[in-house]
Design a protein around this motif. Structure first.
Motif, PDB file in Angstrom:
ATOM      1  N   LYS A 170     -10.809  -5.383  -6.269  1.00 47.47           N
ATOM      2  CA  LYS A 170     -10.519  -4.447  -5.252  1.00 47.47           C
ATOM      3  C   LYS A 170      -9.764  -3.496  -5.517  1.00 47.47           C
ATOM      4  CE  LYS A 170     -11.765  -7.704  -1.439  1.00 47.47           C
ATOM      5  NZ  LYS A 170     -11.455  -8.573  -0.237  1.00 47.47           N
ATOM      6  N   GLN A 171      -8.392  -3.863  -5.991  1.00 44.49           N
ATOM      7  CA  GLN A 171      -7.543  -2.871  -6.448  1.00 44.49           C
ATOM      8  C   GLN A 171      -7.947  -1.965  -7.739  1.00 44.49           C
ATOM      9  OE1 GLN A 171      -5.287  -1.441  -4.834  1.00 44.49           O
ATOM     10  NE2 GLN A 171      -3.510  -2.692  -5.001  1.00 44.49           N
ATOM     11  N   ARG A 172      -8.833  -2.820  -8.626  1.00 45.01           N
ATOM     12  CA  ARG A 172      -9.509  -2.029  -9.715  1.00 45.01           C
ATOM     13  C   ARG A 172     -10.355  -0.612  -9.007  1.00 45.01           C
ATOM     14  NH1 ARG A 172      -8.572  -3.895 -15.089  1.00 45.01           N
ATOM     15  NH2 ARG A 172      -7.621  -5.867 -14.833  1.00 45.01           N
ATOM     16  N   ILE A 203      -3.066  -5.387 -13.862  1.00 48.19           N
ATOM     17  CA  ILE A 203      -3.138  -4.208 -12.914  1.00 48.19           C
ATOM     18  C   ILE A 203      -1.958  -3.146 -13.611  1.00 48.19           C
ATOM     19  CG2 ILE A 203      -2.928  -3.182 -10.527  1.00 48.19           C
ATOM     20  CD1 ILE A 203      -5.666  -4.711 -11.121  1.00 48.19           C
ATOM     21  N   LEU A 204      -0.825  -3.817 -13.778  1.00 46.38           N
ATOM     22  CA  LEU A 204       0.372  -2.691 -14.122  1.00 46.38           C
ATOM     23  C   LEU A 204      -0.243  -2.305 -15.772  1.00 46.38           C
ATOM     24  CD1 LEU A 204       3.806  -4.661 -13.658  1.00 46.38           C
ATOM     25  CD2 LEU A 204       3.015  -2.313 -12.762  1.00 46.38           C
ATOM     26  N   GLY A 205      -0.593  -3.243 -16.602  1.00 45.70           N
ATOM     27  CA  GLY A 205      -1.135  -2.766 -17.982  1.00 45.70           C
ATOM     28  C   GLY A 205      -2.221  -1.562 -17.704  1.00 45.70           C
ATOM     29  N   LEU A 206      -3.182  -1.936 -16.717  1.00 48.58           N
ATOM     30  CA  LEU A 206      -4.096  -0.913 -16.563  1.00 48.58           C
ATOM     31  C   LEU A 206      -3.487   0.466 -16.213  1.00 48.58           C
ATOM     32  CD1 LEU A 206      -7.014   0.330 -15.979  1.00 48.58           C
ATOM     33  CD2 LEU A 206      -6.797  -0.867 -13.620  1.00 48.58           C
ATOM     34  N   LEU A 207      -2.545   0.446 -15.197  1.00 45.73           N
ATOM     35  CA  LEU A 207      -1.927   1.766 -14.677  1.00 45.73           C
ATOM     36  C   LEU A 207      -0.963   2.325 -15.973  1.00 45.73           C
ATOM     37  CD1 LEU A 207      -0.181   0.536 -11.423  1.00 45.73           C
ATOM     38  CD2 LEU A 207      -2.097   2.084 -11.650  1.00 45.73           C
ATOM     39  N   ASP A 208      -0.515   1.526 -16.816  1.00 37.34           N
ATOM     40  CA  ASP A 208       0.017   1.959 -17.978  1.00 37.34           C
ATOM     41  C   ASP A 208      -0.858   2.767 -18.961  1.00 37.34           C
ATOM     42  OD1 ASP A 208       2.651   2.428 -19.325  1.00 37.34           O
ATOM     43  OD2 ASP A 208       2.370   1.004 -20.760  1.00 37.34           O
TER      44      ASP A 208
END
Length: 438
Positions: A170-172, A203-208
């Motif tokens: 969901k957050q993605r 999720i943090l890795g995705l944002l980065d």
């Protein structure tokens, strides 16, 4: 010497107040019994491509500040400039087109998605509202956004409803909806706090990755200092609506200046079970934002506070309440009867720095004797450094406080850090700086 580029976002003396409605009649008539100072005079600048972390306890005003940047909360004062354009006071008709460039990822992914809409429809509607990718190009843009955040193949997710997805998925999807518009600034409000520990790092890795690949600028709101250390270039520590310290992430962690910053770092859990919980954490609770302390907002809880930090009679009441936890019941009853209603210790003539306190029972001399006794028993208590004189006269105790000076966020010499603390900038410097700005 190269000139410093203009900031992407510049916030100056920002205030956000919320009116207090005490009952249903007050809400109906729109009357107010005061206001909560959620954001109280914040100044920040955000460079393009930077990740700024807003860190603080619950109620510190960090989420309100993030929402104000996007116009989701209307400021009551100050300035927010995006690429030189003033956003405060901008009508919704002119603010809405800018939301393509300014997007937000909310804390709760479950509440961020309409449960009756498929994931594909949620993203497609955002594109439609902003007039992007018309016709047959829109489904391709939706699929590209989903796959960019790791929901691949997109055909597996585009027709799913939020209830069919895990919290991380969901957050993605929420992140996909935000980046599909091609924003320049993304405000991430506690984006991992409601997720399982197993997916937070992903999720943090995705944002980065998105930051590097898309050139995004982030305002990362969190109470988790560990994630802020991993993700942020610069950190701003917030307390009771104000920024008390800001600087490069490495400087904040290696050499925290403000006592509140040091307290936050001491409170980080240690995985070593042989190490005990620190015993020098701040005393008391976060004060009420509707009636913040005078002077430095952290001074009632600060172990390093001293004379000019902003002492007042409600601080004296706190000292007496601490005293009463250590005395015999009979002594407590006698002293509490003498002091009376706590409201007697709440009304302070802040400008004059003088309070006149009348005993609820007994004489002013007895009340003065109680206060002097507490001072003699605990001379190391920081409050006493802020009391210039106490006298009994005309049936009341007159308490004169040292002049209060509100610490302002000023640079620390020899570093890239700014801090609002009298230990780094004397009261005279604070007043001189304030007068020069005025």
């Amino acid at each position: 010497m190269p000139t410093k580029p203009d900031p992407l976002v510049s916030v100056t003396d920002l205030h956000v107040d919320f009116a207090l409605r005490t009952n249903a009649v007050a809400r109906l008539l729109g009357s107010s019994s005061g206001s909560v100072h959620a954001v109280d005079g914040v100044d920040i600048e955000l460079a393009k491509g930077e990740v700024l972390g807003l860190v603080g306890e619950s109620g510190s005003g960090k989420s309100t500040l993030g929402r104000a940047l996007l116009g989701l909360v209307r400021p009551t004062g100050g300035s927010i400039r995006y690429r030189g354009q003033e956003l405060v006071g901008l009508p919704e008709s002119k603010l809405r087109p800018l939301r393509r460039e300014l997007q937000m990822v909310f804390q709760d992914p479950h509440a961020s998605l309409n449960p009756s809409m498929t994931v594909g429809r949620s993203i497609s509607d955002a594109l439609r509202i902003h007039g992007l990718h018309p016709g047959s190009e829109r489904p391709k843009a939706v699929a590209a956004a989903l796959e960019r955040v790791g929901l691949a193949p997109a055909s597996r997710f585009v027709d799913k409803f939020p209830g069919e997805l895990s919290g991380g998925q969901k957050q993605r999807a929420v992140i996909a909806r935000a980046i599909a518009l091609g924003p320049e600034l993304l405000v991430a409000d506690e984006p991992i706090s409601m997720l399982d520990m197993s997916v937070r790092a992903k999720i943090l890795g995705l944002l980065d990755e998105l930051r590097r690949d898309l050139g995004l600028t982030f305002v990362y709101i969190t109470h988790d200092l560990a994630s802020a250390r991993f993700f942020c270039d610069r950190i701003a520590i917030m307390y009771l609506g104000r920024i008390v310290e800001t600087g490069p992430t490495a400087d904040i962690f290696e050499n925290p200046r403000h006592p509140y910053t040091r307290a936050l770092l001491r409170a980080i859990p240690d995985p070593d079970p042989s190490r005990g919980v620190p015993r020098d954490l701040p005393r008391g609770e976060v004060p009420d934002a509707a009636d913040p302390p005078a002077g430095c907002p952290f001074h009632p809880r600060c172990p390093e506070s001293f004379a000019p930090c902003g002492w007042e009679t409600r601080d004296l009441r706190m000292i007496l309440e601490q005293r009463w936890t250590t005395v015999e019941p009979a002594q407590y009853l006698a002293e509490e009867r003498l002091v009376g209603d706590p409201d007697r210790f709440a009304a302070v003539e802040r400008e004059a720095g003088v309070a006149v306190v009348r005993p609820a029972a007994g004489t002013a001399a007895e009340l003065l004797e109680l206060l002097e006794s507490e001072r003699a028993d605990h001379p190391e208590e920081p409050l006493w450094s802020g009391v210039r004189d106490m006298t009994a006269d005309n049936g009341a105790v007159r308490i004169e406080f040292v002049e209060r000076v509100v610490p302002r966020l000023l640079p620390v010499v020899g570093s890239a850090v700014e801090v609002a603390c009298h230990h780094y900038h004397s009261p005279d410097e604070q007043k001189a700086d304030h007068s020069s700005v005025a």
